[in-house]
Design a protein around this motif. Structure first.
Motif, PDB file in Angstrom:
ATOM      1  N   LEU A  73       0.831  -1.204   0.000  1.00 32.37           N
ATOM      2  CA  LEU A  73       0.000   0.000   0.000  1.00 32.37           C
ATOM      3  C   LEU A  73       0.867   1.256   0.000  1.00 32.37           C
ATOM      4  N   VAL A  74       1.952   1.245   0.764  1.00 31.74           N
ATOM      5  CA  VAL A  74       2.849   2.404   0.808  1.00 31.74           C
ATOM      6  C   VAL A  74       3.355   2.723  -0.595  1.00 31.74           C
ATOM      7  N   LYS A  75       3.740   1.701  -1.346  1.00 31.64           N
ATOM      8  CA  LYS A  75       4.235   1.909  -2.715  1.00 31.64           C
ATOM      9  C   LYS A  75       3.136   2.478  -3.602  1.00 31.64           C
ATOM     10  N   LEU A  76       1.918   1.963  -3.429  1.00 33.08           N
ATOM     11  CA  LEU A  76       0.789   2.447  -4.217  1.00 33.08           C
ATOM     12  C   LEU A  76       0.483   3.908  -3.903  1.00 33.08           C
ATOM     13  N   LEU A  77       0.398   4.234  -2.620  1.00 34.77           N
ATOM     14  CA  LEU A  77       0.083   5.605  -2.218  1.00 34.77           C
ATOM     15  C   LEU A  77       1.161   6.584  -2.663  1.00 34.77           C
ATOM     16  N   GLN A  78       2.424   6.200  -2.529  1.00 34.30           N
ATOM     17  CA  GLN A  78       3.503   7.093  -2.938  1.00 34.30           C
ATOM     18  C   GLN A  78       3.433   7.372  -4.438  1.00 34.30           C
ATOM     19  N   LYS A  79       3.130   6.352  -5.205  1.00 36.20           N
ATOM     20  CA  LYS A  79       2.985   6.517  -6.659  1.00 36.20           C
ATOM     21  C   LYS A  79       1.847   7.483  -6.965  1.00 36.20           C
ATOM     22  N   GLN A  80       0.715   7.301  -6.300  1.00 39.18           N
ATOM     23  CA  GLN A  80      -0.437   8.173  -6.546  1.00 39.18           C
ATOM     24  C   GLN A  80      -0.153   9.610  -6.119  1.00 39.18           C
ATOM     25  N   LEU A  81       0.507   9.766  -4.980  1.00 42.72           N
ATOM     26  CA  LEU A  81       0.837  11.108  -4.496  1.00 42.72           C
ATOM     27  C   LEU A  81       1.782  11.824  -5.454  1.00 42.72           C
ATOM     28  N   ASP A  82       2.778  11.109  -5.937  1.00 42.95           N
ATOM     29  CA  ASP A  82       3.731  11.712  -6.876  1.00 42.95           C
ATOM     30  C   ASP A  82       3.042  12.104  -8.173  1.00 42.95           C
ATOM     31  N   GLU A  83       2.125  11.268  -8.640  1.00 42.79           N
ATOM     32  CA  GLU A  83       1.434  11.546  -9.901  1.00 42.79           C
ATOM     33  C   GLU A  83       0.518  12.758  -9.792  1.00 42.79           C
ATOM     34  N   LEU A 293     -14.245  -5.139   2.684  1.00 40.35           N
ATOM     35  CA  LEU A 293     -13.339  -5.044   1.540  1.00 40.35           C
ATOM     36  C   LEU A 293     -13.138  -6.410   0.894  1.00 40.35           C
ATOM     37  N   SER A 294     -13.149  -7.460   1.708  1.00 42.85           N
ATOM     38  CA  SER A 294     -12.904  -8.807   1.197  1.00 42.85           C
ATOM     39  C   SER A 294     -14.057  -9.338   0.354  1.00 42.85           C
ATOM     40  N   VAL A 295     -15.229  -8.700   0.466  1.00 42.54           N
ATOM     41  CA  VAL A 295     -16.408  -9.156  -0.281  1.00 42.54           C
ATOM     42  C   VAL A 295     -17.057  -7.985  -1.013  1.00 42.54           C
ATOM     43  N   VAL A 296     -16.235  -7.059  -1.485  1.00 41.75           N
ATOM     44  CA  VAL A 296     -16.749  -5.807  -2.031  1.00 41.75           C
ATOM     45  C   VAL A 296     -17.708  -6.029  -3.198  1.00 41.75           C
ATOM     46  N   ASP A 297     -17.461  -7.027  -4.037  1.00 41.23           N
ATOM     47  CA  ASP A 297     -18.352  -7.268  -5.179  1.00 41.23           C
ATOM     48  C   ASP A 297     -19.728  -7.748  -4.744  1.00 41.23           C
ATOM     49  N   GLN A 298     -19.838  -8.251  -3.511  1.00 39.51           N
ATOM     50  CA  GLN A 298     -21.114  -8.768  -3.019  1.00 39.51           C
ATOM     51  C   GLN A 298     -21.917  -7.727  -2.239  1.00 39.51           C
ATOM     52  N   LEU A 299     -21.352  -6.528  -2.064  1.00 39.93           N
ATOM     53  CA  LEU A 299     -22.010  -5.500  -1.262  1.00 39.93           C
ATOM     54  C   LEU A 299     -23.084  -4.778  -2.066  1.00 39.93           C
ATOM     55  N   PRO A 300     -24.094  -4.229  -1.365  1.00 35.90           N
ATOM     56  CA  PRO A 300     -25.073  -3.390  -2.059  1.00 35.90           C
ATOM     57  C   PRO A 300     -24.425  -2.086  -2.515  1.00 35.90           C
ATOM     58  N   MET A 318      -1.830  -2.681  -9.618  1.00 36.91           N
ATOM     59  CA  MET A 318      -0.395  -2.519  -9.389  1.00 36.91           C
ATOM     60  C   MET A 318       0.280  -3.820  -8.968  1.00 36.91           C
ATOM     61  N   PHE A 319      -0.429  -4.661  -8.211  1.00 39.63           N
ATOM     62  CA  PHE A 319       0.215  -5.844  -7.633  1.00 39.63           C
ATOM     63  C   PHE A 319      -0.372  -7.176  -8.113  1.00 39.63           C
ATOM     64  N   ASN A 320      -1.457  -7.108  -8.888  1.00 39.09           N
ATOM     65  CA  ASN A 320      -2.107  -8.324  -9.399  1.00 39.09           C
ATOM     66  C   ASN A 320      -2.484  -9.285  -8.276  1.00 39.09           C
ATOM     67  N   SER A 321      -2.915  -8.727  -7.161  1.00 39.24           N
ATOM     68  CA  SER A 321      -3.400  -9.514  -6.024  1.00 39.24           C
ATOM     69  C   SER A 321      -4.410  -8.657  -5.269  1.00 39.24           C
ATOM     70  N   GLU A 322      -5.079  -9.260  -4.300  1.00 38.87           N
ATOM     71  CA  GLU A 322      -6.153  -8.571  -3.587  1.00 38.87           C
ATOM     72  C   GLU A 322      -5.655  -7.957  -2.281  1.00 38.87           C
ATOM     73  N   PRO A 323      -6.118  -6.755  -1.931  1.00 36.16           N
ATOM     74  CA  PRO A 323      -5.846  -6.201  -0.599  1.00 36.16           C
ATOM     75  C   PRO A 323      -6.745  -6.873   0.420  1.00 36.16           C
ATOM     76  N   ASP A 324      -6.482  -6.655   1.707  1.00 33.27           N
ATOM     77  CA  ASP A 324      -7.327  -7.230   2.751  1.00 33.27           C
ATOM     78  C   ASP A 324      -7.598  -6.195   3.827  1.00 33.27           C
ATOM     79  N   ASN A 325      -8.187  -6.642   4.935  1.00 32.94           N
ATOM     80  CA  ASN A 325      -8.557  -5.675   5.963  1.00 32.94           C
ATOM     81  C   ASN A 325      -7.345  -4.973   6.572  1.00 32.94           C
ATOM     82  N   PHE A 326      -6.178  -5.611   6.562  1.00 28.82           N
ATOM     83  CA  PHE A 326      -4.977  -4.956   7.091  1.00 28.82           C
ATOM     84  C   PHE A 326      -4.536  -3.830   6.162  1.00 28.82           C
ATOM     85  N   THR A 327      -4.757  -4.013   4.867  1.00 30.27           N
ATOM     86  CA  THR A 327      -4.516  -2.942   3.906  1.00 30.27           C
ATOM     87  C   THR A 327      -5.453  -1.775   4.198  1.00 30.27           C
TER      88      THR A 327
END
Length: 397
Positions: A73-83, A293-300, A318-327
């Motif tokens: 997440l840190v890498k993702l946020l830093q990229k977004q902030l820089d952009e 977050l783990s079931v976001v597609d199932q939410l209303p 960015m990472f080709n994997s899923e974030p979780d509640n710790f993210t």
């Protein structure tokens, strides 16, 4: 002799010229170092063009099953902030320290961040680690956004994870819907594990839920059959497990091997892909306190789903994997700091004051935050999840 004299004269002249050049270069370097030092001092206080935010996560070691997504997440946020050019023209630099699942190294990491001039810190991945760094961070007057559940009673500590009491309320609702009143409890013998039962005992006492057995295991244990065999003798109607992976998954596998036919409820520290991998193809009647977050597609449809989907999609791209509640806990910590900076608060003291007084009904990724009455997010960011086809299944309670 005349030729020799001329040669000496040329050499002396050359040496004097070189000396003048080196002296001039030396003066230029000294002036540059002085300017950099003055600029750094301005940045450390958040009054220059760079605002530094610290992060302490377990990117490696046993707790990396939780902390790796936070480090990503840190890498993702830093990229977004820089952009996007920072926030209001100020560059944001996130400085992450990997404490390698070692509390002592986390304390050293805290010292490094403090001396590096950060204005706020997000972390740590584990509860015990968080408690270890609280005195250092808050003693330096720096706000700490905790991403693991603790019982904060210190000014400047803001909890991003749901409290154990909040998680206990969700479990209580689950038990009552199934008319379950007798449960067994098993936890890891670590900071997170031992903190769960006292919180749940309060919820249980208020709702006529009897705890008929209690067992513990070492956080690094590889078999919990003995503890589960002892639990079976008490005839509970459900088992609650308070641990993180891999211990949580080992308990679940032993539970299945012993042929229990009652529900097992796992704490939110096990709500990650690592746990799903451990119980793959043998997970019936296993439930977990999980993030939406783990079931976001199932939410209303709604704002909560939109926010969660943005994090999920950005992370996955960015990472080709899923974030979780710790993210999500880490993201909430950073986002609240960003909100303070957007409001013109750039020093530690200003950010802490903003967080304490101006966060009301803030819809975060982990739930709704109200930091004036601070116990972490409300339970609206979490739900009791089942497992279906080796993935999380959402059911609105």
């Amino acid at each position: 002799m005349e030729k020799l004299f001329k040669r000496k004269s040329v050499l002396i002249t050359l040496m004097l010229s070189l000396l003048l050049v080196f002296t001039a270069c030396g003066n230029t370097q000294t002036n540059s170092s002085s300017s950099i030092g003055e600029s750094d001092q301005g940045e450390a206080g958040g009054t220059g063009d760079v605002i530094k935010i610290g992060a302490i996560f377990s990117e490696t070691g046993p707790a990396s099953t939780l902390g790796k997504t936070q480090a990503n997440l840190v890498k993702l946020l830093q990229k977004q902030l820089d952009e996007q050019g920072g926030i209001d023209g100020k560059k944001i630099e996130i400085i992450m320290q990997d404490y390698e699942t070692d509390d002592t190294k986390a304390v050293v990491a805290a010292d490094k961040l403090i001396s590096g001039g950060v204005v706020a810190v997000v972390g740590a991945t584990q509860s015990s680690t968080t408690m270890a760094i609280v005195p250092k961070i808050t003693g330096a007057g720096i706000p700490l956004m905790t991403t693991a559940p603790i019982n904060p009673d210190t000014k400047g500590v803001f909890q991003m994870a749901p409290s154990n009491v909040t998680a206990g309320e969700l479990i209580k609702d689950f038990l009552q819907e199934r008319n379950i009143s007798k449960i067994a409890w098993i936890n890891a013998r670590d900071g997170y594990g031992v903190d769960g039962l006292p919180s749940f005992e309060k919820v249980a006492a208020e709702n006529n839920i009897e705890i008929v057995a209690h067992e513990e295991f070492d956080a690094n244990a590889t078999d919990m059959t003995i503890q589960l065999t002892n639990i079976r003798k008490a005839n509970p109607e459900a088992i609650i497990v308070w641990s993180r992976t891999p211990g949580a998954g080992i308990v679940a596998r032993n539970f299945k091997s012993l042929g229990f036919d009652i529900p097992m409820i796992q704490a939110n520290a096990a709500a990650n892909q690592g746990f799903l991998d451990q119980v793959k193809d043998d997970n019936e009647e296993i439930f977990i306190v999980g993030a939406k977050l783990s079931v976001v597609d199932q939410l209303p449809a709604g704002p909560q789903k939109d926010n969660l989907m943005k994090l999920r999609d950005d992370y996955k791209a960015m990472f080709n994997s899923e974030p979780d509640n710790f993210t999500a806990h880490a993201a909430d910590g950073f986002n609240l700091i960003f909100e303070a900076i957007k409001a013109g608060n750039t020093t530690s003291e200003q950010i802490a004051e903003f967080l304490q007084n101006n966060v009301n009904d803030y819809l975060g990724l982990s739930g709704t935050f109200n930091t004036k009455s601070y116990v972490g997010p409300n339970e609206d960011g979490f739900s009791m999840l089942a497992i279906e086809n080796n993935t999380w299944k959402f059911s609105e309670q």
